[in-house]
Design an enzyme around this catalytic site. Structure first.
Site, PDB file in Angstrom:
ATOM      1  CE1 TYR A 169      36.112  47.372  30.872  1.00  0.00           C
ATOM      2  CE2 TYR A 169      36.050  45.177  30.152  1.00  0.00           C
ATOM      3  CZ  TYR A 169      36.828  46.080  30.758  1.00  0.00           C
ATOM      4  OH  TYR A 169      38.144  45.968  31.045  1.00  0.00           O
ATOM      5  CE  LYS A 212      40.112  48.204  28.294  1.00  0.00           C
ATOM      6  NZ  LYS A 212      40.898  49.115  29.023  1.00  0.00           N
TER       7      LYS A 212
HETATM    8  N1  NAI Z   1      40.489  43.697  36.285  1.00  0.00           N
HETATM    9  C1  NAI Z   1      40.768  42.926  35.313  1.00  0.00           C
HETATM   10  O1  NAI Z   1      40.459  41.569  35.434  1.00  0.00           O
HETATM   11  C2  NAI Z   1      40.973  43.474  33.777  1.00  0.00           C
HETATM   12  C3  NAI Z   1      41.264  44.911  33.369  1.00  0.00           C
HETATM   13  N2  NAI Z   1      41.680  45.330  32.337  1.00  0.00           N
HETATM   14  C4  NAI Z   1      41.964  46.625  32.140  1.00  0.00           C
HETATM   15  O2  NAI Z   1      42.973  47.019  33.106  1.00  0.00           O
HETATM   16  C5  NAI Z   1      42.790  48.474  33.645  1.00  0.00           C
HETATM   17  C6  NAI Z   1      42.852  48.736  34.981  1.00  0.00           C
HETATM   18  O3  NAI Z   1      41.703  47.995  35.572  1.00  0.00           O
HETATM   19  P1  NAI Z   1      41.578  47.654  36.900  1.00  0.00           P
HETATM   20  O4  NAI Z   1      42.700  48.172  37.765  1.00  0.00           O
HETATM   21  O5  NAI Z   1      40.977  46.171  37.164  1.00  0.00           O
HETATM   22  O6  NAI Z   1      40.530  48.564  37.253  1.00  0.00           O
HETATM   23  P2  NAI Z   1      40.156  49.635  38.711  1.00  0.00           P
HETATM   24  O7  NAI Z   1      38.940  50.240  38.646  1.00  0.00           O
HETATM   25  O8  NAI Z   1      40.920  48.985  39.877  1.00  0.00           O
HETATM   26  O9  NAI Z   1      41.196  50.759  38.048  1.00  0.00           O
HETATM   27  C7  NAI Z   1      41.075  51.789  37.136  1.00  0.00           C
HETATM   28  C8  NAI Z   1      41.555  53.207  37.722  1.00  0.00           C
HETATM   29  O10 NAI Z   1      41.298  53.923  36.904  1.00  0.00           O
HETATM   30  C9  NAI Z   1      40.822  55.378  37.508  1.00  0.00           C
HETATM   31  N3  NAI Z   1      39.662  56.116  36.465  1.00  0.00           N
HETATM   32  C10 NAI Z   1      38.689  55.622  36.029  1.00  0.00           C
HETATM   33  N4  NAI Z   1      38.136  56.700  35.619  1.00  0.00           N
HETATM   34  C11 NAI Z   1      38.912  57.513  35.496  1.00  0.00           C
HETATM   35  C12 NAI Z   1      38.983  58.974  34.927  1.00  0.00           C
HETATM   36  N5  NAI Z   1      37.745  59.451  34.235  1.00  0.00           N
HETATM   37  N6  NAI Z   1      39.950  59.583  34.984  1.00  0.00           N
HETATM   38  C13 NAI Z   1      40.887  59.050  35.656  1.00  0.00           C
HETATM   39  N7  NAI Z   1      41.161  58.004  36.351  1.00  0.00           N
HETATM   40  C14 NAI Z   1      39.901  57.110  36.011  1.00  0.00           C
HETATM   41  C15 NAI Z   1      39.979  54.767  38.605  1.00  0.00           C
HETATM   42  O11 NAI Z   1      39.956  55.583  39.608  1.00  0.00           O
HETATM   43  C16 NAI Z   1      40.892  53.723  39.120  1.00  0.00           C
HETATM   44  O12 NAI Z   1      41.812  53.821  39.888  1.00  0.00           O
HETATM   45  C17 NAI Z   1      41.400  49.025  32.837  1.00  0.00           C
HETATM   46  O13 NAI Z   1      41.636  49.787  31.707  1.00  0.00           O
HETATM   47  C18 NAI Z   1      40.536  47.633  32.427  1.00  0.00           C
HETATM   48  O14 NAI Z   1      39.749  47.837  31.371  1.00  0.00           O
HETATM   49  C19 NAI Z   1      41.899  44.463  31.466  1.00  0.00           C
HETATM   50  C20 NAI Z   1      41.746  43.030  31.572  1.00  0.00           C
HETATM   51  C21 NAI Z   1      41.204  42.508  32.552  1.00  0.00           C
HETATM   52  C1  LIG Z   2      28.022  32.762  39.457  1.00  0.00           C
HETATM   53  C2  LIG Z   2      27.991  33.678  38.356  1.00  0.00           C
HETATM   54  C3  LIG Z   2      27.809  33.157  36.856  1.00  0.00           C
HETATM   55  C4  LIG Z   2      29.883  34.165  38.293  1.00  0.00           C
HETATM   56  C5  LIG Z   2      29.930  35.373  37.788  1.00  0.00           C
HETATM   57  C6  LIG Z   2      31.548  35.544  37.688  1.00  0.00           C
HETATM   58  C7  LIG Z   2      31.605  37.044  36.572  1.00  0.00           C
HETATM   59  C8  LIG Z   2      31.591  37.887  37.884  1.00  0.00           C
HETATM   60  C9  LIG Z   2      33.070  36.889  36.370  1.00  0.00           C
HETATM   61  C10 LIG Z   2      33.449  35.956  35.346  1.00  0.00           C
HETATM   62  C11 LIG Z   2      34.547  36.249  34.157  1.00  0.00           C
HETATM   63  C12 LIG Z   2      34.877  37.478  34.828  1.00  0.00           C
HETATM   64  C13 LIG Z   2      35.431  38.538  33.839  1.00  0.00           C
HETATM   65  C14 LIG Z   2      36.641  38.093  32.985  1.00  0.00           C
HETATM   66  O1  LIG Z   2      37.541  37.663  33.942  1.00  0.00           O
HETATM   67  C15 LIG Z   2      36.876  39.003  32.059  1.00  0.00           C
HETATM   68  C16 LIG Z   2      37.165  40.455  32.375  1.00  0.00           C
HETATM   69  C17 LIG Z   2      37.971  41.354  31.797  1.00  0.00           C
HETATM   70  C18 LIG Z   2      38.089  42.524  31.970  1.00  0.00           C
HETATM   71  O2  LIG Z   2      38.683  43.189  30.875  1.00  0.00           O
HETATM   72  C19 LIG Z   2      37.163  43.235  33.032  1.00  0.00           C
HETATM   73  C20 LIG Z   2      36.890  42.304  33.902  1.00  0.00           C
HETATM   74  C21 LIG Z   2      36.044  40.917  33.119  1.00  0.00           C
HETATM   75  C22 LIG Z   2      34.974  41.289  32.431  1.00  0.00           C
HETATM   76  C23 LIG Z   2      35.616  39.846  34.329  1.00  0.00           C
HETATM   77  C24 LIG Z   2      34.586  40.145  35.330  1.00  0.00           C
HETATM   78  C25 LIG Z   2      33.821  39.498  36.101  1.00  0.00           C
HETATM   79  C26 LIG Z   2      33.578  38.215  35.280  1.00  0.00           C
HETATM   80  C27 LIG Z   2      32.531  38.487  34.418  1.00  0.00           C
END
Ligand code: NAI
Ligand SMILES: CC(C)CCC[C@@H](C)[C@H]1CC[C@H]2[C@@H]3[C@H](O)CC4=CC(=O)CC[C@]4(C)[C@H]3CC[C@]12C
Length: 410
Positions: free
Chosen positions: A200, A204
């Site tokens: 992952y 990214k």
């Molecule tokens: N959730 C988090 O804590 C973080 C997320 N991100 C980034 O933010 C972005 C959004 O993440 P989330 O909303 O958390 O994830 P999510 O899984 O809820 O949303 C991702 C969306 O992309 C769509 N998707 C996946 N594969 C696809 C494909 N082949 N074609 C078209 N659509 C596709 C999915 O259907 C989904 O709706 C991602 O790029 C992720 O890497 C960055 C930092 C932290």
């Molecule tokens: C008891 C366990 C040790 C607790 C596990 C917690 C984990 C599942 C999560 C702890 C930190 C999270 C990640 C972090 O917030 C940064 C992230 C950034 C992204 O772009 C995607 C998600 C994630 C990797 C997030 C995923 C869950 C954790 C690893």
């Protein structure tokens, strides 16, 4: 503002627009982007909430206009995509500015589908991605979606003449690294030994590099592409699935969660509404501030307090009835390392039979156990970002969502 908003109607495309973050970006654009003329929501899985746009339960008077084909992209020499579902919805945000919302079911790994969706868009916000640190998807699939998908988006912009691209990157392109070095109150210029092994963060980092490198490329028509990347830390808020998973796990354990990570290991977290707002502002300002913002990265930040991952989650899970047991971790760290390794082994052994993907594995343990906090004002200086939601507001909204999603209102 009203006159200039009338004058220039922009077409926005949000990839991954039905995901956790994407949905907030879509809603934020509809609420807060005065120049929005058309909004294309591109996702592999279209969310049922899009239906709300037709019934008007989201933002005032929205109504259904009927089914239709996507606007013909043939002007740009792009074949029409083989998408399974499309709909056109006409949205009136304030009674005077109709916005057309087009939902496009498509796959970012399919270049022709992406090109057809991008054709004619002024701005692309690329949030689509495969967020998997649990081993649910293969490294190849993660690479295809996150890297090849991003390449397809960039090439589509170049081919069709779209000039502005905002990419949702991640803090993970920086760290935590596999050596467990803390990143304490760091900013975009803080030196850090970024070592990526997990698929992952690897994907990214590569995708972010592609986006930044594409800044300045000539798009169809001869003008330069302007790109930037936003790096959220761990996002929380309405729709956060991992938060729901933790709640369910707590319920299974009789309402108790057991501290696994020392409270002193701090994580920077950011509210999804503020991440969405930052995307909207960055997209809006890219044209005017192309020289300053083009090719830049920005951490996403807000006023959320620095806490350990578990203590931060308790801000929301506590009011839903869960309790975190232990001022210190109940299990010795070596045992957690052992359990994480055991989980990884079981995942590998069971893979031919069943998908075993628990929250705890060597990678998630390393991330959870390493301090990673950001402290920066770069987005404020470059494009005037200020968080839209206070910490109190973000907290309340998240609690209400967890309560509603789990039926745990007290
Ligand atoms: N959730 C988090 O804590 C973080 C997320 N991100 C980034 O933010 C972005 C959004 O993440 P989330 O909303 O958390 O994830 P999510 O899984 O809820 O949303 C991702 C969306 O992309 C769509 N998707 C996946 N594969 C696809 C494909 N082949 N074609 C078209 N659509 C596709 C999915 O259907 C989904 O709706 C991602 O790029 C992720 O890497 C960055 C930092 C932290
Ligand atoms: C008891 C366990 C040790 C607790 C596990 C917690 C984990 C599942 C999560 C702890 C930190 C999270 C990640 C972090 O917030 C940064 C992230 C950034 C992204 O772009 C995607 C998600 C994630 C990797 C997030 C995923 C869950 C954790 C690893």
């Amino acid at each position: 503002m009203a006159d200039s908003a009338q004058a220039q109607k922009l077409v926005y495309l949000v990839t991954g627009g039905c995901g956790f973050l994407g949905e907030h970006v879509v809603r934020m654009l509809l609420q807060r982007e005065p120049r929005l003329g058309e909004l294309r929501v591109f996702d592999q899985h279209l969310g049922p909430w899009l239906e709300e746009l037709k019934t008007g339960s989201c933002w005032g008077s929205l109504w259904w206009r009927g089914c239709g084909r996507f606007p013909n992209p043939s002007q740009a020499g792009i074949p029409t995509p083989a998408v399974e579902q499309m709909m056109l919805v006409s949205v009136h945000m304030d009674g005077s500015r109709p916005v057309r919302v087009t939902a496009i079911q498509g796959d970012v790994t399919q270049a022709h589908e992406v090109a057809a969706a991008v054709a004619g868009a002024h701005v692309v916000i690329h949030t689509a991605g495969l967020v998997d640190v649990f081993g649910r998807a293969s490294p190849k699939t993660i690479h295809e979606v996150n890297v090849q998908g991003t390449r397809n988006v960039i090439e589509a912009c170049v081919q069709t003449g779209t000039r502005f691209l905002v990419y949702t990157s991640s803090m993970e392109v920086v760290g935590p690294n596999t050596k467990g070095h803390p990143f304490y109150r760091g900013n975009e210029d803080t030196p850090y030994e970024a070592v990526h092994r997990h698929p992952y963060p690897c994907s990214k980092a590569l995708a972010e590099w592609l986006v930044l490198e594409a800044n300045g490329r000539k798009v169809r028509g001869g003008l330069p592409l302007v790109t930037c990347a936003l790096r959220p830390t761990g996002i929380y808020g309405e729709g956060h699935q991992i938060m729901r998973d933790f709640y369910r796990q707590g319920l299974r354990l009789g309402g108790w969660l057991f501290r696994a990570i020392p409270a002193s290991v701090e994580h920077g977290r950011v509210y999804v509404g503020n991440v969405a707002w930052m995307h909207v502002l960055a997209a809006r300002e890219l044209e005017q501030r192309a020289t300053l913002m083009g090719g830049q990265v920005y951490f996403c930040y807000d006023g959320s307090p620095y806490r350990s991952y578990e203590d931060f989650n308790m801000e929301f899970l506590g009011p839903c009835g869960l309790r975190l047991v232990g001022a210190r971790p109940l299990l010795p760290y070596w045992l957690l390392v052992f359990l994480a390794a055991l989980n990884a082994l079981l995942q590998w052994l069971l893979r031919p039979l069943v998908l075993y993907a628990p929250l705890l594995n060597p990678y998630t343990l390393a991330v959870a156990n390493t301090t990673f906090t950001v402290s920066t004002d770069k987005a404020q200086r470059h494009f005037g970002y200020e968080p839209l939601f206070s910490w109190e507001d973000s907290r309340t909204r998240t609690i209400l969502w967890v309560q509603a999603a789990t039926g745990s209102a007290q």
